[in-house]
Motif scaffolding. Structure first.
Motif, PDB file in Angstrom:
ATOM      1  N   ASP A 372     107.276 102.044  96.413  1.00 38.76           N
ATOM      2  CA  ASP A 372     106.085 102.585  95.756  1.00 38.76           C
ATOM      3  C   ASP A 372     106.213 104.118  95.714  1.00 38.76           C
ATOM      4  O   ASP A 372     107.274 104.668  96.033  1.00 38.76           O
ATOM      5  CB  ASP A 372     104.807 102.123  96.455  1.00 38.76           C
ATOM      6  N   LEU A 373     105.145 104.806  95.345  1.00 38.90           N
ATOM      7  CA  LEU A 373     105.206 106.272  95.213  1.00 38.90           C
ATOM      8  C   LEU A 373     105.303 106.987  96.556  1.00 38.90           C
ATOM      9  O   LEU A 373     105.487 108.202  96.615  1.00 38.90           O
ATOM     10  CB  LEU A 373     103.986 106.789  94.436  1.00 38.90           C
ATOM     11  N   PHE A 391     111.751 103.011  91.288  1.00 35.67           N
ATOM     12  CA  PHE A 391     110.435 103.525  91.688  1.00 35.67           C
ATOM     13  C   PHE A 391     109.512 103.664  90.481  1.00 35.67           C
ATOM     14  O   PHE A 391     109.991 103.688  89.336  1.00 35.67           O
ATOM     15  CB  PHE A 391     110.597 104.869  92.408  1.00 35.67           C
ATOM     16  N   PRO A 392     108.185 103.757  90.683  1.00 32.67           N
ATOM     17  CA  PRO A 392     107.261 103.888  89.548  1.00 32.67           C
ATOM     18  C   PRO A 392     107.388 105.287  88.922  1.00 32.67           C
ATOM     19  O   PRO A 392     107.221 106.284  89.605  1.00 32.67           O
ATOM     20  CB  PRO A 392     105.872 103.710  90.182  1.00 32.67           C
ATOM     21  N   HIS A 400     108.590 100.652  86.804  1.00 27.45           N
ATOM     22  CA  HIS A 400     109.688 100.944  87.725  1.00 27.45           C
ATOM     23  C   HIS A 400     110.982 101.257  86.970  1.00 27.45           C
ATOM     24  O   HIS A 400     111.272 100.640  85.950  1.00 27.45           O
ATOM     25  CB  HIS A 400     109.946  99.757  88.656  1.00 27.45           C
ATOM     26  N   SER A 401     111.739 102.220  87.486  1.00 27.88           N
ATOM     27  CA  SER A 401     113.050 102.533  86.915  1.00 27.88           C
ATOM     28  C   SER A 401     113.910 103.188  87.992  1.00 27.88           C
ATOM     29  O   SER A 401     113.387 103.740  88.954  1.00 27.88           O
ATOM     30  CB  SER A 401     112.889 103.485  85.728  1.00 27.88           C
ATOM     31  N   SER A 402     115.230 103.105  87.810  1.00 28.28           N
ATOM     32  CA  SER A 402     116.157 103.844  88.674  1.00 28.28           C
ATOM     33  C   SER A 402     116.608 105.075  87.909  1.00 28.28           C
ATOM     34  O   SER A 402     116.976 104.984  86.748  1.00 28.28           O
ATOM     35  CB  SER A 402     117.388 102.990  89.000  1.00 28.28           C
ATOM     36  N   ILE A 403     116.549 106.239  88.564  1.00 29.95           N
ATOM     37  CA  ILE A 403     116.988 107.492  87.930  1.00 29.95           C
ATOM     38  C   ILE A 403     117.993 108.155  88.859  1.00 29.95           C
ATOM     39  O   ILE A 403     117.651 108.491  89.994  1.00 29.95           O
ATOM     40  CB  ILE A 403     115.788 108.421  87.641  1.00 29.95           C
ATOM     41  N   HIS A 404     119.217 108.289  88.384  1.00 34.88           N
ATOM     42  CA  HIS A 404     120.296 108.774  89.249  1.00 34.88           C
ATOM     43  C   HIS A 404     120.530 110.267  89.067  1.00 34.88           C
ATOM     44  O   HIS A 404     121.545 110.674  88.524  1.00 34.88           O
ATOM     45  CB  HIS A 404     121.584 107.982  88.972  1.00 34.88           C
ATOM     46  N   HIS A 405     119.570 111.094  89.516  1.00 33.90           N
ATOM     47  CA  HIS A 405     119.738 112.551  89.455  1.00 33.90           C
ATOM     48  C   HIS A 405     119.582 113.116  90.855  1.00 33.90           C
ATOM     49  O   HIS A 405     118.750 112.651  91.633  1.00 33.90           O
ATOM     50  CB  HIS A 405     118.673 113.229  88.583  1.00 33.90           C
TER      51      HIS A 405
END
Length: 506
Positions: A372-373, A391-392, A400-405
């Motif tokens: 969650d957040l 995560f949201p 929800h999405s995965s962000i690879h930064h």
């Protein structure tokens, strides 16, 4: 905010006392307008002077992350955002408010007398544009254990935030890496986790109990599923050693890159004047088409083609053939054969979560851990952060999405630390990333996943442009080349929750 660089030091009266403290007159009060950022000199050192309404602030003039000139940044209220990579600082305290910078800015005293502005600073603070936040020390009486799985930036920011927020118990970081944390999250050496007993088992047979657990194991480069994928000199870029190995193997040789991803394109750009020949094989029509779209992808394609990189787009790798155990040839599904002394694989990232396969932790279809957040998983006292999570995302209406930064992983780690300490805090960040090729940087802010429309400003041909990505009529992301600090400005607008319509973008 407007910015104005002072190329030469202003006439300044300098006093230095025995404590090595300097007081210098830097300008007149009416020299600098409201919301203006101005670089001034104090005892030969550049200092950033900021005016916010009637109040002046003086800070270190360079971003601690990559030395960007903060006088070219974006000011919104008390937040100053770096023009290059989006780090944010509070102008009153110098404290970091948004990653990727890990450190804060030194802050100096400003006084105004008879219309003249004076800055007072210690010499040692002027010498460095970096300030590390105060941290508490370990107290042996505190038996609480925070166990961090992973040695990347999410684990690093979690550990730092725990100490900055007064945690005095044990912090243990477990990682397979031989390096101290650097710019990339990596796979840990955990074998299994017993959530019931709050215990982690490691490959060497040892185990460790925890009070709170952070899973920040990152992701690994997805593996090729073609015959010959296990031949020697088929490389994945994961560690500094991998990078050195690819440079050594590719120099003067035939390099094939599978996947026109950020890893693939940056490798192609870096090796374009070192390898004998470079071929890129990609299923899509343009480089990083899913993220940046065909327009930006097309610019990158031309940039690299001009350096002799050959592209095999809308093509698939069928097989790798070897000689004496080493890769020698890449065969495409179309039957084309490419000489290959070394192959670099850049076809995406898979979360490092296999060690959790027999547990009740909630994951999505890709294996990413759902949080969650507050970075809380579905299991009490267990948090997760970075490339291993989904995560949201506010810009996706909470989907929800995965962000690879890197910047996102750092934000996750810090938020996890607050919640491990039961200091309720939710994630509030705008993803910000950049890619640098052939000496030029494309900057990107927001989350354009599933965008349905774009607005282009400037010229793709002249490689000076800003592109807005829109979904449901509003901007969710922006990318630019040679237009700093406009993406930082857009990031600030999105951070404040303001909507940018198509008409406004145009």
């Amino acid at each position: 905010g407007h910015s104005r660089d002072r190329g030469r030091p202003l006439p300044a009266s300098i006093n230095m006392d025995c404590n090595d403290t300097v007081t210098a007159e830097v300008c007149r009060e009416d020299d600098i307008g409201d919301g203006e950022l101005c670089e001034v000199m104090v005892a030969g050192y550049p200092v950033l002077l900021v005016r916010d309404k009637m109040e002046f602030s003086a800070l270190g003039s360079r971003c601690p992350h990559h030395d960007a000139p903060l006088s070219k940044g974006v000011l919104r209220g008390h937040r100053l955002r770096c023009p290059w990579h989006g780090s944010c600082f509070n102008i009153k305290t110098g404290d970091i408010e948004e990653y990727p910078s890990l450190d804060c800015l030194p802050c100096f005293k400003v006084t105004v007398e008879d219309g003249k502005v004076f800055v007072t600073a210690k010499k040692k603070d002027l010498e460095s544009s970096v300030r590390v936040k105060d941290m508490s020390k370990r107290c042996l009486l505190n038996r609480n254990t925070m166990l961090l799985l992973g040695g990347g930036v999410a684990a690093l920011t979690c550990a730092e935030t725990l100490r900055q927020e007064g945690f005095t118990g044990r912090i243990i970081m477990a990682t397979k890496e031989k390096h101290a944390p650097y710019d990339k999250s990596k796979l840990t050496k955990a074998v299994s986790v017993d959530f019931q007993k709050q215990k982690v088992h490691f490959m060497d047979g040892s185990s460790q109990k925890y009070n709170q657990l952070l899973i920040a194991t990152g992701g690994h480069s997805s593996f090729l599923k073609v015959p010959g994928a296990d031949l020697q000199n088929v490389c994945h870029l994961q560690t500094p050693e991998d990078a050195s190995k690819v440079l050594e193997l590719a120099s003067g040789k035939n390099l094939v890159i599978v996947g026109a991803s950020f890893v693939g394109m940056e490798a192609a750009a870096f090796l374009s004047d070192k390898a004998a020949a470079i071929s890129v094989v990609e299923k899509q029509e343009f480089p990083f088409q899913k993220t940046l779209g065909p327009q930006v992808g097309g610019v990158v394609l031309k940039m690299l083609q001009s350096k002799g990189v050959k592209f095999y787009m809308k093509k698939e790798l069928h097989e790798l053939k070897g000689k004496d155990g080493k890769v020698a040839e890449a065969i495409l599904a179309s039957g084309e054969k490419l000489p290959a002394d070394v192959v670099v694989v850049g076809i995406g990232v898979t979360p490092n979560s296999a060690f959790l396969k027999d547990t009740s932790i909630a994951k999505d279809n890709s294996g990413a851990i759902l949080v969650d957040l507050r970075m809380q998983t579905n299991i009490p006292n267990v948090f997760a952060a970075g490339d291993v999570v989904s995560f949201p995302v506010a810009l996706l209406n909470g989907d929800h999405s995965s962000i690879h930064h890197q910047q996102v992983a750092e934000a996750h780690g810090s938020i996890a630390a607050f919640n491990m300490l039961k200091k309720q805090k939710e994630l509030h960040t705008v993803p910000f990333f950049w890619t640098t090729m052939l000496g030029r940087s494309i900057h990107y802010a927001g989350c354009g996943k599933g965008y349905t429309d774009t607005v282009l400003k400037g010229s793709l041909e002249q490689q000076k442009f800003l592109i807005f990505y829109l979904k449901d009529g509003f901007v969710t992301a922006a990318a630019s080349l040679n237009c700093d600090p406009v993406v930082s400005l857009i990031a600030e607008v999105l951070y404040l929750g303001e909507k940018i319509s198509k008409e406004e973008a145009e």
